[in-house]
Design a protein around this motif. Structure first.
Motif, PDB file in Angstrom:
ATOM      1  N   GLY A  43      21.829  30.184  29.398  1.00  0.00           N
ATOM      2  CA  GLY A  43      23.287  30.224  29.261  1.00  0.00           C
ATOM      3  C   GLY A  43      23.988  29.247  30.178  1.00  0.00           C
ATOM      4  O   GLY A  43      23.409  28.251  30.622  1.00  0.00           O
ATOM      5  N   GLN A  44      25.240  29.551  30.457  1.00  0.00           N
ATOM      6  CA  GLN A  44      26.054  28.596  31.220  1.00  0.00           C
ATOM      7  C   GLN A  44      25.608  28.435  32.669  1.00  0.00           C
ATOM      8  O   GLN A  44      25.800  27.383  33.268  1.00  0.00           O
ATOM      9  CB  GLN A  44      27.516  29.002  31.152  1.00  0.00           C
ATOM     10  CG  GLN A  44      28.072  28.841  29.739  1.00  0.00           C
ATOM     11  CD  GLN A  44      29.531  29.188  29.659  1.00  0.00           C
ATOM     12  OE1 GLN A  44      30.335  28.649  30.410  1.00  0.00           O
ATOM     13  NE2 GLN A  44      29.889  30.096  28.780  1.00  0.00           N
ATOM     14  N   LEU A  45      24.979  29.477  33.216  1.00  0.00           N
ATOM     15  CA  LEU A  45      24.522  29.360  34.609  1.00  0.00           C
ATOM     16  C   LEU A  45      23.433  28.299  34.742  1.00  0.00           C
ATOM     17  O   LEU A  45      23.291  27.668  35.795  1.00  0.00           O
ATOM     18  CB  LEU A  45      23.955  30.690  35.101  1.00  0.00           C
ATOM     19  CG  LEU A  45      24.932  31.697  35.682  1.00  0.00           C
ATOM     20  CD1 LEU A  45      24.160  32.900  36.194  1.00  0.00           C
ATOM     21  CD2 LEU A  45      25.764  31.105  36.801  1.00  0.00           C
ATOM     22  N   ALA A  46      22.678  28.115  33.663  1.00  0.00           N
ATOM     23  CA  ALA A  46      21.572  27.158  33.709  1.00  0.00           C
ATOM     24  C   ALA A  46      22.073  25.726  33.852  1.00  0.00           C
ATOM     25  O   ALA A  46      21.308  24.838  34.216  1.00  0.00           O
ATOM     26  CB  ALA A  46      20.717  27.304  32.454  1.00  0.00           C
ATOM     27  N   ILE A  47      23.355  25.500  33.533  1.00  0.00           N
ATOM     28  CA  ILE A  47      23.888  24.140  33.690  1.00  0.00           C
ATOM     29  C   ILE A  47      24.987  24.087  34.761  1.00  0.00           C
ATOM     30  O   ILE A  47      25.859  23.245  34.747  1.00  0.00           O
ATOM     31  CB  ILE A  47      24.413  23.565  32.353  1.00  0.00           C
ATOM     32  CG1 ILE A  47      25.427  24.525  31.710  1.00  0.00           C
ATOM     33  CG2 ILE A  47      23.276  23.288  31.384  1.00  0.00           C
ATOM     34  CD1 ILE A  47      26.320  23.874  30.678  1.00  0.00           C
ATOM     35  N   THR A  48      24.922  25.041  35.667  1.00  0.00           N
ATOM     36  CA  THR A  48      25.895  25.081  36.761  1.00  0.00           C
ATOM     37  C   THR A  48      25.174  24.655  38.043  1.00  0.00           C
ATOM     38  O   THR A  48      23.948  24.688  38.092  1.00  0.00           O
ATOM     39  CB  THR A  48      26.411  26.528  36.956  1.00  0.00           C
ATOM     40  OG1 THR A  48      26.798  27.010  35.699  1.00  0.00           O
ATOM     41  CG2 THR A  48      27.572  26.615  37.907  1.00  0.00           C
ATOM     42  N   THR A  49      25.916  24.245  39.017  1.00  0.00           N
ATOM     43  CA  THR A  49      25.278  23.976  40.310  1.00  0.00           C
ATOM     44  C   THR A  49      25.416  25.214  41.193  1.00  0.00           C
ATOM     45  O   THR A  49      24.825  26.244  40.908  1.00  0.00           O
ATOM     46  CB  THR A  49      25.857  22.703  40.960  1.00  0.00           C
ATOM     47  OG1 THR A  49      27.270  22.798  40.920  1.00  0.00           O
ATOM     48  CG2 THR A  49      25.387  21.462  40.231  1.00  0.00           C
ATOM     49  N   LEU A  50      26.203  25.096  42.242  1.00  0.00           N
ATOM     50  CA  LEU A  50      26.258  26.191  43.206  1.00  0.00           C
ATOM     51  C   LEU A  50      27.149  27.342  42.728  1.00  0.00           C
ATOM     52  O   LEU A  50      28.290  27.123  42.342  1.00  0.00           O
ATOM     53  CB  LEU A  50      26.774  25.638  44.537  1.00  0.00           C
ATOM     54  CG  LEU A  50      26.569  26.516  45.752  1.00  0.00           C
ATOM     55  CD1 LEU A  50      25.085  26.724  46.046  1.00  0.00           C
ATOM     56  CD2 LEU A  50      27.264  25.903  46.963  1.00  0.00           C
ATOM     57  N   VAL A  51      26.590  28.552  42.756  1.00  0.00           N
ATOM     58  CA  VAL A  51      27.384  29.744  42.435  1.00  0.00           C
ATOM     59  C   VAL A  51      27.659  30.435  43.764  1.00  0.00           C
ATOM     60  O   VAL A  51      26.735  30.883  44.436  1.00  0.00           O
ATOM     61  CB  VAL A  51      26.595  30.689  41.492  1.00  0.00           C
ATOM     62  CG1 VAL A  51      27.404  31.926  41.147  1.00  0.00           C
ATOM     63  CG2 VAL A  51      26.170  29.948  40.233  1.00  0.00           C
ATOM     64  N   GLU A  52      28.937  30.479  44.121  1.00  0.00           N
ATOM     65  CA  GLU A  52      29.260  30.989  45.456  1.00  0.00           C
ATOM     66  C   GLU A  52      29.825  32.405  45.439  1.00  0.00           C
ATOM     67  O   GLU A  52      30.095  32.971  46.490  1.00  0.00           O
ATOM     68  CB  GLU A  52      30.262  30.058  46.129  1.00  0.00           C
ATOM     69  CG  GLU A  52      29.653  28.717  46.468  1.00  0.00           C
ATOM     70  CD  GLU A  52      30.592  27.853  47.270  1.00  0.00           C
ATOM     71  OE1 GLU A  52      30.258  27.500  48.417  1.00  0.00           O
ATOM     72  OE2 GLU A  52      31.670  27.526  46.752  1.00  0.00           O
ATOM     73  N   ASN A  53      30.032  32.923  44.226  1.00  0.00           N
ATOM     74  CA  ASN A  53      30.695  34.231  44.169  1.00  0.00           C
ATOM     75  C   ASN A  53      29.812  35.323  43.593  1.00  0.00           C
ATOM     76  O   ASN A  53      30.297  36.365  43.191  1.00  0.00           O
ATOM     77  CB  ASN A  53      32.004  34.126  43.362  1.00  0.00           C
ATOM     78  CG  ASN A  53      31.769  33.551  41.975  1.00  0.00           C
ATOM     79  OD1 ASN A  53      30.632  33.390  41.559  1.00  0.00           O
ATOM     80  ND2 ASN A  53      32.843  33.229  41.271  1.00  0.00           N
ATOM     81  N   PHE A  54      28.508  35.067  43.531  1.00  0.00           N
ATOM     82  CA  PHE A  54      27.618  36.134  43.054  1.00  0.00           C
ATOM     83  C   PHE A  54      27.230  36.972  44.261  1.00  0.00           C
ATOM     84  O   PHE A  54      26.610  36.458  45.206  1.00  0.00           O
ATOM     85  CB  PHE A  54      26.381  35.539  42.379  1.00  0.00           C
ATOM     86  CG  PHE A  54      25.727  36.506  41.433  1.00  0.00           C
ATOM     87  CD1 PHE A  54      26.124  36.573  40.106  1.00  0.00           C
ATOM     88  CD2 PHE A  54      24.730  37.363  41.873  1.00  0.00           C
ATOM     89  CE1 PHE A  54      25.542  37.476  39.230  1.00  0.00           C
ATOM     90  CE2 PHE A  54      24.147  38.271  40.999  1.00  0.00           C
ATOM     91  CZ  PHE A  54      24.556  38.326  39.674  1.00  0.00           C
ATOM     92  N   PRO A  55      27.610  38.252  44.275  1.00  0.00           N
ATOM     93  CA  PRO A  55      27.374  39.068  45.470  1.00  0.00           C
ATOM     94  C   PRO A  55      25.902  39.067  45.885  1.00  0.00           C
ATOM     95  O   PRO A  55      24.999  39.088  45.039  1.00  0.00           O
ATOM     96  CB  PRO A  55      27.793  40.471  45.021  1.00  0.00           C
ATOM     97  CG  PRO A  55      28.738  40.241  43.905  1.00  0.00           C
ATOM     98  CD  PRO A  55      28.275  38.997  43.202  1.00  0.00           C
ATOM     99  N   GLY A  56      25.690  39.020  47.171  1.00  0.00           N
ATOM    100  CA  GLY A  56      24.326  39.073  47.691  1.00  0.00           C
ATOM    101  C   GLY A  56      23.780  37.723  48.103  1.00  0.00           C
ATOM    102  O   GLY A  56      22.667  37.640  48.621  1.00  0.00           O
TER     103      GLY A  56
END
Ligand code: NDP
Length: 318
Positions: A43-56
């Protein structure tokens, strides 16, 4: 490997955050879910770079890494992931029938987590230059636009957000809106207007992307619908920010969709036809969420869908 007309307890369409979370939960309930990875695995996460708001993840996590970990977690508990996509579904039968190429899979329950895909203009010259200056993902490719003059297409909040984000890299951003008025919220529009690196064009459409196919974008040909003027804007990057299309076409006529094609849900994950719920079918993630569209909300509804599957199968006596 599965045989033709196999019968499954649950099939999950899509391998983004929603689908994989559903897979983890369903697998842990020993339902051995089959995940059809779809056209855009991860999905879209696979073409994203840094995810800064996923808890943990206090320092953030790369989107592909997050997805890869979710896959491993689902597989560890017994989920089967298959590189395939649905060509046709029949939700009127029991069990439901899913066509994957020449194969038919029967399933007692279905979780639709097919997500939403970025929209493109559809110009052949645009398609030929995807990955070579044409992009629909500012977070993925913005860095490569460092010091360059670029264009962002669109007039909604996505386009504003992309344009503002890209000013971190690009020397100049031209924001191109096909309409007289911008659809963006006032606060986002005002931020863009006030930004010294952003120039806004109205009533303007892209006619052609100019460049060397498979190599680089050199500029875009524009047409001003109001003045009738044609022009050329030299840019090295063109980012599309014209919204997303939910991947729900296979369910047209079988499920209630809203005007933009998103699956309508009741109590988060229950789907319906003519307002009547369809027992055993659930939708989660971006294919049914036009409001929040976050990794964590997709994961949340994925979890809910899997819990409903479990409950449904239990009530069926399985
Ligand atoms: P929208 O549907 O709101 O806007 C799409 C934009 O793209 C419109 O300006 C539309 O033009 C234009 N467009 C569509 N198709 C084409 C085309 N073929 N050629 C040229 N232009 C085209 O989508 P968004 O993704 O911007 O926003 C979706 C939702 O997400 C909204 O509710 C928005 O508020 C929200 N959102 C919120 C954010 C935030 O708050 N930070 C950030 C991003 C999104 P036209 O108006 O002429 O149809």
């Amino acid at each position: 490997m599965s045989t033709e007309n196999e019968l499954r307890d649950t099939v999950i369409l899509g391998s983004g955050c929603a689908g994989l979370t559903a897979a983890i939960y369903a697998a842990r309930s020993n339902l051995k879910p089959l995940v059809l990875e779809g056209h855009e695995p991860g999905g879209q996460l696979a073409i994203t770079t840094l995810v800064e708001n996923f808890p943990g993840w206090p320092e953030g996590v790369q989107g592909p890494e997050l997805i890869e970990n979710m896959k491993k977690q689902a597989v560890r508990f017994g989920a089967e992931l298959r590189m395939a996509h649905l060509s046709k579904a029949d939700l009127t039968t029991s069990p439901f029938q899913l066509k994957i190429g020449h194969e038919t899979i029967l399933t007692r329950t279905l979780i639709i987590a097919s997500g939403a895909s970025a929209r493109w203009l559809g110009l052949p010259s645009e398609q030929a230059l995807i990955g070579f200056g044409v992009s629909s993902c500012a977070t993925c490719d913005g860095f490569f636009a460092s010091g360059k003059e670029i264009a962002v297409i669109g007039g909604g909040d996505s386009a504003m957000e992309e344009a503002l984000f890209l000013t971190r890299f690009a020397s100049k951003v031209t924001l191109i809106n096909r309409s007289e008025h911008f659809r963006a919220s006032r606060i986002m529009l005002e931020r863009a207007i006030a930004h010294p690196q952003i120039e806004l064009l109205h009533n303007t459409v892209v006619e052609e992307c100019l460049g060397v196919e498979g190599k680089e974008l050199r500029g875009i040909k524009l047409f001003n619908k109001k003045t009738g003027e044609h022009s050329m804007l030299p840019v090295s990057f063109m980012f599309l920010g014209i919204g997303h299309t939910p991947n729900a076409r296979a369910f047209e006529g079988q499920l209630d969709l809203d005007a933009d094609g998103y699956i309508k849900t009741q109590e988060n994950v229950f789907v319906s036809i003519l307002g009547k719920r369809i027992p055993g079918v659930y939708a989660c993630g971006d294919v049914q969420d036009r409001r929040y569209r976050q990794a964590i909300t997709a994961a949340g509804t994925g979890c809910m869908a899997a819990l409903e599957v479990e409950r449904f199968l239990e009530e069926m006596g399985r």
